[in-house]
Motif scaffolding. Structure first.
Motif, short mmCIF file in Angstrom:
data_model
loop_
_atom_site.label_atom_id
_atom_site.label_comp_id
_atom_site.label_asym_id
_atom_site.label_seq_id
_atom_site.Cartn_x
_atom_site.Cartn_y
_atom_site.Cartn_z
N ALA A 1 0.84 -1.20 0.00
CA ALA A 1 0.00 0.00 0.00
C ALA A 1 0.87 1.25 0.00
CB ALA A 1 -0.90 0.01 1.23
N ASN A 2 0.45 2.22 -0.75
CA ASN A 2 1.09 3.54 -0.75
C ASN A 2 0.56 4.29 0.46
OD1 ASN A 2 1.42 6.35 -1.20
ND2 ASN A 2 1.58 6.01 -3.39
N ALA A 3 1.45 4.81 1.28
CA ALA A 3 1.05 5.50 2.52
C ALA A 3 0.13 6.69 2.26
CB ALA A 3 2.30 5.96 3.27
N ALA A 4 0.25 7.29 1.09
CA ALA A 4 -0.57 8.47 0.78
C ALA A 4 -1.99 8.10 0.37
CB ALA A 4 0.10 9.28 -0.32
N THR A 5 -2.25 6.84 0.12
CA THR A 5 -3.58 6.41 -0.34
C THR A 5 -4.63 6.59 0.74
OG1 THR A 5 -2.53 4.80 -1.78
CG2 THR A 5 -4.87 4.53 -1.40
N GLY A 6 -4.26 6.48 1.98
CA GLY A 6 -5.20 6.71 3.07
C GLY A 6 -6.17 5.56 3.25
N GLN A 7 -7.40 5.91 3.61
CA GLN A 7 -8.40 4.90 3.96
C GLN A 7 -8.83 4.03 2.79
OE1 GLN A 7 -9.30 4.07 7.16
NE2 GLN A 7 -7.62 5.46 7.59
N ASP A 8 -8.62 4.49 1.54
CA ASP A 8 -8.91 3.62 0.39
C ASP A 8 -8.05 2.37 0.43
OD1 ASP A 8 -10.91 5.17 -0.67
OD2 ASP A 8 -9.61 6.18 -2.13
N ALA A 9 -6.83 2.52 0.95
CA ALA A 9 -5.93 1.37 1.06
C ALA A 9 -6.49 0.34 2.03
CB ALA A 9 -4.54 1.82 1.52
N VAL A 10 -7.22 0.80 3.03
CA VAL A 10 -7.82 -0.11 4.01
C VAL A 10 -8.87 -0.98 3.35
CG1 VAL A 10 -9.07 -0.27 6.19
CG2 VAL A 10 -7.34 1.52 5.88
N LYS A 11 -9.75 -0.37 2.56
CA LYS A 11 -10.79 -1.13 1.85
C LYS A 11 -10.16 -2.14 0.90
CE LYS A 11 -13.58 2.95 1.62
NZ LYS A 11 -14.15 3.92 0.72
N THR A 12 -9.13 -1.69 0.18
CA THR A 12 -8.47 -2.58 -0.77
C THR A 12 -7.77 -3.73 -0.05
OG1 THR A 12 -8.16 -0.68 -2.23
CG2 THR A 12 -6.89 -2.64 -2.73
N ALA A 13 -7.09 -3.42 1.05
CA ALA A 13 -6.41 -4.47 1.82
C ALA A 13 -7.40 -5.51 2.32
CB ALA A 13 -5.66 -3.85 3.00
N LEU A 14 -8.54 -5.07 2.80
CA LEU A 14 -9.55 -6.00 3.28
C LEU A 14 -10.04 -6.89 2.14
CD1 LEU A 14 -11.34 -7.07 5.55
CD2 LEU A 14 -12.96 -5.24 5.03
N ALA B 1 -3.42 5.00 7.96
CA ALA B 1 -4.07 3.82 7.40
C ALA B 1 -3.35 2.54 7.81
CB ALA B 1 -4.14 3.91 5.88
N ALA B 2 -2.08 2.65 8.18
CA ALA B 2 -1.31 1.47 8.57
C ALA B 2 -1.98 0.73 9.72
CB ALA B 2 0.11 1.87 8.97
N ILE B 3 -2.44 1.47 10.70
CA ILE B 3 -3.11 0.85 11.85
C ILE B 3 -4.41 0.18 11.41
CG2 ILE B 3 -4.28 1.33 14.04
CD1 ILE B 3 -2.20 3.57 14.46
N SER B 4 -5.15 0.87 10.54
CA SER B 4 -6.42 0.32 10.07
C SER B 4 -6.22 -0.92 9.22
CB SER B 4 -7.19 1.38 9.27
OG SER B 4 -7.48 2.49 10.08
N ILE B 5 -5.18 -0.92 8.37
CA ILE B 5 -4.89 -2.10 7.55
C ILE B 5 -4.60 -3.29 8.46
CG2 ILE B 5 -3.20 -3.14 5.98
CD1 ILE B 5 -3.02 -0.37 4.62
N ARG B 6 -3.79 -3.05 9.47
CA ARG B 6 -3.46 -4.10 10.43
C ARG B 6 -4.71 -4.60 11.15
NH1 ARG B 6 -3.08 -7.81 13.36
NH2 ARG B 6 -1.53 -8.21 14.93
N GLU B 7 -5.57 -3.68 11.54
CA GLU B 7 -6.77 -4.02 12.29
C GLU B 7 -7.76 -4.83 11.46
OE1 GLU B 7 -9.38 -4.57 15.31
OE2 GLU B 7 -7.32 -3.86 15.45
N VAL B 8 -8.03 -4.39 10.22
CA VAL B 8 -9.05 -5.08 9.42
C VAL B 8 -8.57 -6.42 8.87
CG1 VAL B 8 -10.26 -2.95 8.81
CG2 VAL B 8 -8.61 -3.91 7.20
N THR B 9 -7.27 -6.53 8.58
CA THR B 9 -6.77 -7.80 8.01
C THR B 9 -6.29 -8.77 9.08
OG1 THR B 9 -4.48 -7.03 7.73
CG2 THR B 9 -6.02 -6.65 5.88
N LYS B 10 -5.96 -8.24 10.27
CA LYS B 10 -5.37 -9.06 11.34
C LYS B 10 -4.04 -9.66 10.89
CE LYS B 10 -9.06 -8.57 13.93
NZ LYS B 10 -9.28 -7.19 14.27
N LYS B 11 -3.40 -9.03 9.91
CA LYS B 11 -2.11 -9.50 9.38
C LYS B 11 -1.06 -8.44 9.68
CE LYS B 11 -4.32 -12.99 7.72
NZ LYS B 11 -5.09 -12.98 6.55
N PRO B 12 0.18 -8.83 9.91
CA PRO B 12 1.21 -7.87 10.31
C PRO B 12 1.66 -6.95 9.18
CG PRO B 12 2.19 -10.02 9.97
CD PRO B 12 0.69 -10.20 9.83
#
Length: 169
Positions: free
Chosen positions: A92-105, A129-140
């Motif tokens: 994920a690109n750090a600048a993508t923001g919360q869109d990256a969270v949806k895509t990661a999920l 978004a890093a925290i959210s990606i970690r939270e929604v995927t439960k992956k490191p």
């Protein structure tokens, strides 16, 4: 079928040359099928080549996805089925923001990622978004990119990430 034509064509042929140049710069073997159009075939033949050459690691780089594209997600599912990777990393690109969270999920639900990499941390993004990606995927979160060079990819550092999110560094 029109949908299948979409699925069976490589995207961004110039990216192959970018990867070839990068591998040459860091003295890493590179595999490509010149003129190949089917990403699943390329991935499968790369795996056969890696086994023949007795490589310990094979990295497969797939077409980037800024949003969920069903045809490309199915292509990823086919590549995963054909190659049976040990790791599947969402980048994920750090600048993508919360869109990256949806895509990661969506990636995790469709292909079961094993971790994430957050890039472009050298910019102004705080990367919440890093925290959210970690939270929604439960992956490191495994790695972070703090620049554009190979040596700018490093193990994820939770302390520096917390400082960045809190505006402290």
């Amino acid at each position: 079928v029109e949908e299948n034509k979409e699925l069976k064509a490589t995207k961004r042929p110039a990216a192959v040359e970018q990867l070839r140049t990068l591998c040459l710069a860091v003295n890493v073997p590179f595999f490509a099928l010149d003129g190949a159009k089917n990403p699943v075939e390329v991935a499968s033949k790369a795996l056969l080549h890696a086994r023949k050459e007795q490589f310990d690691i094979l990295l497969l780089d797939t077409a980037g996805r800024l949003h969920i594209d069903d045809a490309l997600m199915r292509e990823l599912q086919e590549i995963k089925k054909a190659t049976n990777p040990h790791e599947v990393l969402y980048v994920a690109n750090a600048a993508t923001g919360q869109d990256a969270v949806k895509t990661a999920l969506e990636f995790d639900q469709r292909i079961s990622i094993t971790g994430s990499i957050l890039t472009m941390l050298d910019g102004t993004s705080r990367a919440g978004a890093a925290i959210s990606i970690r939270e929604v995927t439960k992956k490191p979160l495994l790695f972070e990119g703090i620049g554009e060079k190979v040596e700018d990819l490093q193990l994820f550092n939770s302390h520096s990430m917390a400082d960045r999110i809190l505006g402290m560094g």
